[in-house]
Design a protein around this motif. Structure first.
Motif, PDB file in Angstrom:
ATOM      1  N   GLU A 196      38.018  37.648  40.811  1.00  0.00           N
ATOM      2  CA  GLU A 196      38.418  38.325  39.244  1.00  0.00           C
ATOM      3  C   GLU A 196      36.527  38.871  39.554  1.00  0.00           C
ATOM      4  O   GLU A 196      35.644  37.609  39.591  1.00  0.00           O
ATOM      5  CB  GLU A 196      37.921  37.265  38.419  1.00  0.00           C
ATOM      6  N   LEU A 197      36.565  39.952  39.576  1.00  0.00           N
ATOM      7  CA  LEU A 197      35.369  40.654  39.272  1.00  0.00           C
ATOM      8  C   LEU A 197      34.191  41.300  38.486  1.00  0.00           C
ATOM      9  O   LEU A 197      35.157  42.028  37.901  1.00  0.00           O
ATOM     10  CB  LEU A 197      35.308  41.878  40.663  1.00  0.00           C
ATOM     11  N   GLY A 198      33.637  40.424  37.622  1.00  0.00           N
ATOM     12  CA  GLY A 198      32.427  41.149  36.573  1.00  0.00           C
ATOM     13  C   GLY A 198      31.204  41.187  36.980  1.00  0.00           C
ATOM     14  O   GLY A 198      30.630  41.213  38.173  1.00  0.00           O
ATOM     15  N   ILE A 199      30.887  42.578  36.149  1.00  0.00           N
ATOM     16  CA  ILE A 199      29.423  43.011  36.810  1.00  0.00           C
ATOM     17  C   ILE A 199      28.853  42.942  34.593  1.00  0.00           C
ATOM     18  O   ILE A 199      28.932  42.827  33.358  1.00  0.00           O
ATOM     19  CB  ILE A 199      29.439  44.451  36.491  1.00  0.00           C
ATOM     20  N   VAL A 200      27.554  42.222  35.176  1.00  0.00           N
ATOM     21  CA  VAL A 200      26.394  42.181  33.906  1.00  0.00           C
ATOM     22  C   VAL A 200      26.149  42.755  33.599  1.00  0.00           C
ATOM     23  O   VAL A 200      24.800  43.743  34.219  1.00  0.00           O
ATOM     24  CB  VAL A 200      25.939  40.551  34.431  1.00  0.00           C
TER      25      VAL A 200
ATOM     26  N   ARG B  12      39.340  26.398  46.987  1.00  0.00           N
ATOM     27  CA  ARG B  12      40.870  27.112  46.994  1.00  0.00           C
ATOM     28  C   ARG B  12      39.889  27.933  45.557  1.00  0.00           C
ATOM     29  O   ARG B  12      40.295  28.708  45.458  1.00  0.00           O
ATOM     30  CB  ARG B  12      41.604  25.908  46.363  1.00  0.00           C
ATOM     31  N   THR B  13      39.199  27.347  44.954  1.00  0.00           N
ATOM     32  CA  THR B  13      38.824  28.111  43.974  1.00  0.00           C
ATOM     33  C   THR B  13      37.034  28.013  43.899  1.00  0.00           C
ATOM     34  O   THR B  13      36.505  27.289  44.217  1.00  0.00           O
ATOM     35  CB  THR B  13      38.852  27.356  43.005  1.00  0.00           C
ATOM     36  N   LEU B  14      37.195  29.294  43.942  1.00  0.00           N
ATOM     37  CA  LEU B  14      35.443  29.886  44.839  1.00  0.00           C
ATOM     38  C   LEU B  14      34.791  30.422  43.123  1.00  0.00           C
ATOM     39  O   LEU B  14      35.282  31.848  42.777  1.00  0.00           O
ATOM     40  CB  LEU B  14      35.338  30.228  46.002  1.00  0.00           C
ATOM     41  N   ARG B  15      33.562  30.195  42.725  1.00  0.00           N
ATOM     42  CA  ARG B  15      33.029  30.674  41.531  1.00  0.00           C
ATOM     43  C   ARG B  15      31.914  31.477  42.356  1.00  0.00           C
ATOM     44  O   ARG B  15      30.827  30.090  43.049  1.00  0.00           O
ATOM     45  CB  ARG B  15      32.684  29.986  40.615  1.00  0.00           C
TER      46      ARG B  15
ATOM     47  N   ALA C  99      28.910  39.050  31.188  1.00  0.00           N
ATOM     48  CA  ALA C  99      29.504  40.093  32.068  1.00  0.00           C
ATOM     49  C   ALA C  99      30.914  40.885  31.232  1.00  0.00           C
ATOM     50  O   ALA C  99      31.766  40.545  30.260  1.00  0.00           O
ATOM     51  CB  ALA C  99      30.442  39.278  32.885  1.00  0.00           C
ATOM     52  N   VAL C 100      31.392  41.891  32.181  1.00  0.00           N
ATOM     53  CA  VAL C 100      32.068  42.746  31.664  1.00  0.00           C
ATOM     54  C   VAL C 100      33.285  42.741  32.994  1.00  0.00           C
ATOM     55  O   VAL C 100      32.921  42.935  34.366  1.00  0.00           O
ATOM     56  CB  VAL C 100      32.094  44.366  31.102  1.00  0.00           C
TER      57      VAL C 100
ATOM     58  N   ILE D  45      33.750  35.947  40.987  1.00  0.00           N
ATOM     59  CA  ILE D  45      32.570  36.392  40.924  1.00  0.00           C
ATOM     60  C   ILE D  45      32.028  37.639  40.224  1.00  0.00           C
ATOM     61  O   ILE D  45      32.745  38.440  39.824  1.00  0.00           O
ATOM     62  CB  ILE D  45      32.593  37.409  42.751  1.00  0.00           C
ATOM     63  N   ILE D  46      30.737  37.224  40.015  1.00  0.00           N
ATOM     64  CA  ILE D  46      29.851  37.635  38.449  1.00  0.00           C
ATOM     65  C   ILE D  46      28.590  38.227  39.641  1.00  0.00           C
ATOM     66  O   ILE D  46      28.248  37.970  40.346  1.00  0.00           O
ATOM     67  CB  ILE D  46      28.936  36.982  37.661  1.00  0.00           C
ATOM     68  N   LEU D  47      28.278  39.042  39.533  1.00  0.00           N
ATOM     69  CA  LEU D  47      26.889  39.987  40.221  1.00  0.00           C
ATOM     70  C   LEU D  47      26.092  40.822  39.038  1.00  0.00           C
ATOM     71  O   LEU D  47      27.208  41.627  37.716  1.00  0.00           O
ATOM     72  CB  LEU D  47      27.927  41.570  40.851  1.00  0.00           C
ATOM     73  N   TRP D  48      24.958  40.667  38.837  1.00  0.00           N
ATOM     74  CA  TRP D  48      23.768  41.183  37.929  1.00  0.00           C
ATOM     75  C   TRP D  48      24.095  42.771  38.272  1.00  0.00           C
ATOM     76  O   TRP D  48      23.877  43.556  39.444  1.00  0.00           O
ATOM     77  CB  TRP D  48      22.787  41.025  37.756  1.00  0.00           C
ATOM     78  N   GLU D  49      24.582  43.701  37.193  1.00  0.00           N
ATOM     79  CA  GLU D  49      24.056  45.263  38.284  1.00  0.00           C
ATOM     80  C   GLU D  49      23.110  45.485  38.181  1.00  0.00           C
ATOM     81  O   GLU D  49      23.235  46.090  39.236  1.00  0.00           O
ATOM     82  CB  GLU D  49      23.720  45.967  36.383  1.00  0.00           C
ATOM     83  N   PRO D  50      21.594  45.573  38.501  1.00  0.00           N
ATOM     84  CA  PRO D  50      20.924  45.526  39.403  1.00  0.00           C
ATOM     85  C   PRO D  50      21.174  45.723  41.341  1.00  0.00           C
ATOM     86  O   PRO D  50      20.583  46.211  41.595  1.00  0.00           O
ATOM     87  CB  PRO D  50      19.569  45.151  38.755  1.00  0.00           C
TER      88      PRO D  50
END
Length: 283
Positions: A206-210, A112-115, A263-264, A172-177
């Motif tokens: 919730e999508l964040g980019i570092v 239900r909660t995925l990171r 992240a932003v 979800i968090i992604l690194w900018e590269p």
């Protein structure tokens, strides 16, 4: 659940039964042991048949109740050995890549909660079919697996339906590269970034980019998923690790939370995605 995992759980159960039948004061029936422990009879049965994963506290109580507390370290070592189990890519992809995708579909559907943290590519659930085809083709070549790429892509795309299911939340968090990595043709990456831009603001995501230039308290490291804060899936070049050890999962949660600080989100995330897309077609 992998075959290796289940076999190890069955082996632990057989060892527990062996200890019960070899109790120093004479063999114990399952009912007698259940009474000593204050457990239902069904719990003894499930543990000994490998139908339930024992907690470390269960193993200590079991060893004490059968009069063999010295066996607890051995039992705990067995448990720790399969709580973090390895699924080699060679074995997983021997019959093609579609079954791997279906296994991940099931794992995500059951949570239900995925990171997620990803430092190498855009995560599967946010991929376009063309981007997924490029990534899966690269890995099929690497692992020399059967090239059922179309079937694998269709299975991965099936996962995207979960984004629109109520009661589920993706962090979800992604690194900018990742946004600039040309592991596919530039036109495919451009379309992928357009799709990704549309995910920002989706109710279930919730999508964040570092940003590349953001201060980091930890190195980016490998990507991973955390399901309901009790299971971690991460990849190496030769295998996937499915981790259920509480201390290990807690470590990954700390890593995820620490990376999230850099992240932003929202408009700032949009701007990074759009900048990466413009760089593919500067004219």
């Amino acid at each position: 659940m992998s075959t290796d995992y289940q076999q190890a759980r069955v082996a632990l159960g057989a060892r527990l039964r062996e200890l019960r039948l070899g109790a120093p004061g004479g063999r114990l029936t399952a009912s007698e042991l259940a009474r000593r422990l204050g457990w239902p009879n069904s719990k003894i049965s499930k543990l000994e048949l490998g139908n339930q994963t024992a907690a470390s506290e269960d193993l200590r109580a079991y060893a004490d109740a059968v009069g063999q507390p010295e066996t607890y370290p051995e039992l705990l070592a067995r448990l720790r050995g399969f709580e973090s189990h390895i699924r080699s890519w060679r074995r997983q992809t021997a019959g093609g890549n579609r079954p791997v995708q279906e296994a991940h579909n099931t794992a995500q559907a059951n949570a239900r909660t995925l990171r997620a943290w990803e430092s190498s590519w855009i995560v599967g659930i946010l991929q376009t079919p063309e981007y997924a085809r490029s990534v899966l083709s690269r890995f099929a070549d690497l692992h020399q697996s059967p090239r059922d790429i179309d079937d694998a892509v269709r299975a991965r795309m099936k996962r995207r339906e979960l984004l629109y299911a109520s009661g589920r939340r993706y962090h979800i968090i992604l690194w900018e590269p990742v946004l600039r990595a040309l592991i596919c043709p530039p036109s495919v990456l451009a379309a992928q970034l357009s799709h990704l831009s549309g995910v920002v603001g989706l109710e279930t995501v919730e999508l964040g980019i570092v940003p590349s230039g953001a201060p980091l308290k930890l190195p980016p490291g490998s990507g991973f998923w955390i399901y309901d804060d009790h299971q971690v899936v991460t990849e190496t070049w030769h295998a996937e690790l499915w981790i259920e050890d509480d201390d290990a999962v807690a470590t990954y949660l700390r890593v995820w939370s620490t990376l999230r600080e850099s992240a932003v989100y929202g408009t700032d995330a949009h701007n990074l995605i759009n900048a990466a897309r413009r760089s593919l077609n500067p004219g």
